[in-house]
Design a protein around this motif. Structure first.
Motif: not given
Length: 103
Positions: A3-29
């Motif tokens: 279960k812990r490895e699954k959560i860690t994998g989800l966090i690692k998978a969401a880290l890239g798109p989350g960073f891209a989304l934050m960057t796009l929101l900053a540029i739009a702002g």
């Protein structure tokens, strides 16, 4: 542990798109609220109008000075202007003249 490895994998998978989304929101702002953004458009319009008025005033002043330079051309200077400048700068006045200052 799985279960812990699954959560860690989800966090690692969401880290890239989350960073891209934050960057796009900053540029739009920044595009909306920044110093050259959409909200600054009204201020630019006001500056454009005031600078247009100032430009017209400076062009009129430039034209007046250009005319004065043309009248003071050494090859054919305007005698009235030469007389006016000479009297003003050198304080030369005939005894029978009356000076009327215009303000």
């Amino acid at each position: 542990m799985a279960k812990r490895e699954k959560i860690t994998g989800l966090i690692k998978a969401a880290l890239g798109p989350g960073f891209a989304l934050m960057t796009l929101l900053a540029i739009a702002g920044y595009a909306v609220v920044g110093p050259t953004g959409v909200l600054a458009w009204g201020e630019y319009q006001a500056k454009l109008e005031t600078r247009g008025i100032e430009l017209a005033r400076l062009e009129a002043e430039r034209d007046a000075l250009g005319n004065r330079v043309r009248l003071l051309d050494p090859r054919g200077a305007d005698p009235d202007l030469i007389s006016e400048l000479m009297r003003k700068k050198l304080n030369v006045v005939h005894p029978d003249e009356i000076i009327v200052p215009l303000k």
